[in-house]
Design an enzyme around this catalytic site. Structure first.
Site, PDB file in Angstrom:
ATOM      1  N   GLU A 288       4.011  -0.264  -1.109  1.00 52.63           N
ATOM      2  CA  GLU A 288       2.928  -1.001  -1.767  1.00 52.63           C
ATOM      3  C   GLU A 288       3.304  -1.646  -3.105  1.00 52.63           C
ATOM      4  O   GLU A 288       2.645  -1.421  -4.118  1.00 52.63           O
ATOM      5  CB  GLU A 288       1.719  -0.068  -1.963  1.00 52.63           C
ATOM      6  CG  GLU A 288       1.260   0.585  -0.677  1.00 52.63           C
ATOM      7  CD  GLU A 288       0.084   1.549  -0.857  1.00 52.63           C
ATOM      8  OE1 GLU A 288      -0.256   1.868  -2.003  1.00 52.63           O
ATOM      9  OE2 GLU A 288      -0.482   1.972   0.156  1.00 52.63           O
TER      10      GLU A 288
ATOM     11  N   GLU B 265       0.688   3.519   9.814  1.00 53.10           N
ATOM     12  CA  GLU B 265      -0.439   4.361   9.387  1.00 53.10           C
ATOM     13  C   GLU B 265      -1.702   3.945  10.136  1.00 53.10           C
ATOM     14  O   GLU B 265      -2.782   3.812   9.561  1.00 53.10           O
ATOM     15  CB  GLU B 265      -0.649   4.243   7.870  1.00 53.10           C
ATOM     16  CG  GLU B 265       0.615   4.522   7.070  1.00 53.10           C
ATOM     17  CD  GLU B 265       0.404   4.551   5.551  1.00 53.10           C
ATOM     18  OE1 GLU B 265      -0.754   4.587   5.092  1.00 53.10           O
ATOM     19  OE2 GLU B 265       1.428   4.542   4.832  1.00 53.10           O
TER      20      GLU B 265
HETATM   21  C1  GLA Z   1      -1.599   4.810   1.858  1.00 51.71           C
HETATM   22  C2  GLA Z   1      -0.348   5.668   1.758  1.00 51.71           C
HETATM   23  C3  GLA Z   1      -0.446   6.916   2.581  1.00 51.71           C
HETATM   24  C4  GLA Z   1      -1.809   7.525   2.524  1.00 51.71           C
HETATM   25  C5  GLA Z   1      -2.812   6.509   2.972  1.00 51.71           C
HETATM   26  C6  GLA Z   1      -4.200   7.055   3.069  1.00 51.71           C
HETATM   27  O1  GLA Z   1      -1.624   3.931   2.868  1.00 51.71           O
HETATM   28  O2  GLA Z   1       0.826   5.004   2.105  1.00 51.71           O
HETATM   29  O3  GLA Z   1       0.486   7.845   2.101  1.00 51.71           O
HETATM   30  O4  GLA Z   1      -2.080   7.972   1.241  1.00 51.71           O
HETATM   31  O5  GLA Z   1      -2.789   5.490   2.024  1.00 51.71           O
HETATM   32  O6  GLA Z   1      -4.305   8.416   2.996  1.00 51.71           O
END
Ligand code: GLA
Length: 366
Positions: A151, A256
């Site tokens: 990020e 994710e």
């Molecule tokens: C982000 C992070 C993850 C997690 C998610 C939500 O996307 O990369 O590690 O914290 O948020 O839990």
């Protein structure tokens, strides 16, 4: 150990009678889940058999984030991470490390000297190097792929003004990749982010990866987090995003994945974990169960997304869900605390949902 063996046997028996995600997509991509501590310590009798039966790759929900693994200036906390890796090895999984350099869940001391003053560039680089060398080095040859930087971009495509960027400048990303590659030359290395399906952020990420590759970074894949909504991203956005990275010669992982079925509330269009809002009755419409029409719409949404993934199977190497059952999901508390959400393929009892069947069907229709 006896309990573990029984659970694994139960899982194996289940796997023989019902289709599993990992088998359905074998030859296309690995299928995984982020696991929590109760799961990798085999204290979750609902989640563990699902993990063992359905998935061939795992990610750690929290235990390899800086604040967990390296909470103090002078000390690492490897016990939970060691158990995470051992769980993956017992189950013969492709083990992911998440994540080395991130602005969130990173203690403030990381960026400060002993007097609380901001570190110099050299001192922060040394600290980053030490962290990456120590953590990646410990699991060398065992953790197969690392989210090196998480990020780094803003929604408009500018660099996020994190302490990493403020102190080190743009090349903090290059440095992190260098240090990770030094520490385990065999490990796959990833850049991971959310909302790359939106054009300004995607364009910036494409530029970033192009620059990293031109500078000689060893980068295997871009991770699209995939914290999706029922209507976002569009299938066109999803497809164009995968194509944009494929054109650079990197792989794409969906890292994710979950689909938020609840109404948008304040600051919803972000996976920024610092953004939470207060809940209202209207924001939590399904506290006792998902109405059938929403259940079916979720199944269709998942099938639509997986058809796009299957069409890009030459580029995508892994699809990881952020959690195992609906009860485990962070989306019960984000962006609004205390809601009942239904974002995954297994319900709160651990039963496969219509979305599970719909996803399995897509593999058969390929
Ligand atoms: C982000 C992070 C993850 C997690 C998610 C939500 O996307 O990369 O590690 O914290 O948020 O839990």
């Amino acid at each position: 150990m006896k309990a573990l063996t029984l659970l694994l046997l139960a899982a194996a028996a289940q796997a023989e009678t019902t289709p599993t995600l990992k088998d359905a997509f074998r030859g296309m991509f690995r299928i995984g889940a982020a696991v929590n501590q109760a799961q990798f310590e085999v204290r979750d009798p609902r989640g563990v058999p699902i993990i063992a039966a359905q998935f061939n790759t795992i990610s750690p929900e929290n235990v390899l984030k800086w604040e967990s693994v390296h909470p103090r200036r002078d000390g690492y906390n490897f016990d939970p991470a060691d158990r995470y890796v051992a769980f993956g090895e017992t189950n013969k999984m492709f083990i992911i490390g998440h994540c080395l350099v991130w602005h969130s869940q990173t203690p403030r001391w990381v960026f400060e000297d002993a007097d609380g003053k901001p570190l110099t560039r050299d001192a922060l680089l040394e600290r980053m190097h030490d962290h990456i060398r120590t953590v990646v080095g410990r699991y060398k040859g065992r953790i197969a792929g690392w989210d090196v930087v998480n990020e780094a971009l803003n929604e408009d495509g500018t660099m996020r003004q994190s302490p990493w960027h403020r102190i080190l400048g743009d090349d903090f990303i290059m440095k992190a990749f260098q240090f990770a590659h030094e520490a385990d030359p065999q490990a796959e290395l990833y850049y991971n982010d959310y909302n790359l399906e939106n054009e300004p952020k995607r364009k910036a990420a494409v530029e970033l990866i192009r620059r990293l590759k031109a500078a000689g970074a060893f980068i295997t894949a871009v991770g699209l987090q995939g914290h999706d909504k029922m209507d976002w991203p569009t299938l066109e956005q999803q497809s164009a995003t995968i194509d944009a990275f494929a054109a650079l010669g990197v792989k794409v992982n969906i890292t994710e994945l979950d689909v938020d079925v609840l109404p948008r509330t304040q600051r919803q269009n972000t996976a920024d974990v610092s953004a939470t809002a207060a809940g209202t009755a209207a924001s939590n419409p399904y506290p006792v169960g998902l109405p059938d029409e929403v259940q079916q719409a979720l199944a269709k949404r998942y099938a639509d997304l997986f058809r796009v993934f299957i069409n890009h199977r030459d580029t995508i190497t892994r699809i990881t869900f952020w959690g195992v059952t609906d009860g485990d999901s962070w989306l019960n508390n984000f962006p609004t605390r205390g809601r009942t959400n239904y974002p995954l393929l297994f319900d709160r009892q651990g039963k496969p949902k219509p979305a599970f069947d719909a996803v399995i069907q897509t593999a058969r229709q390929k």
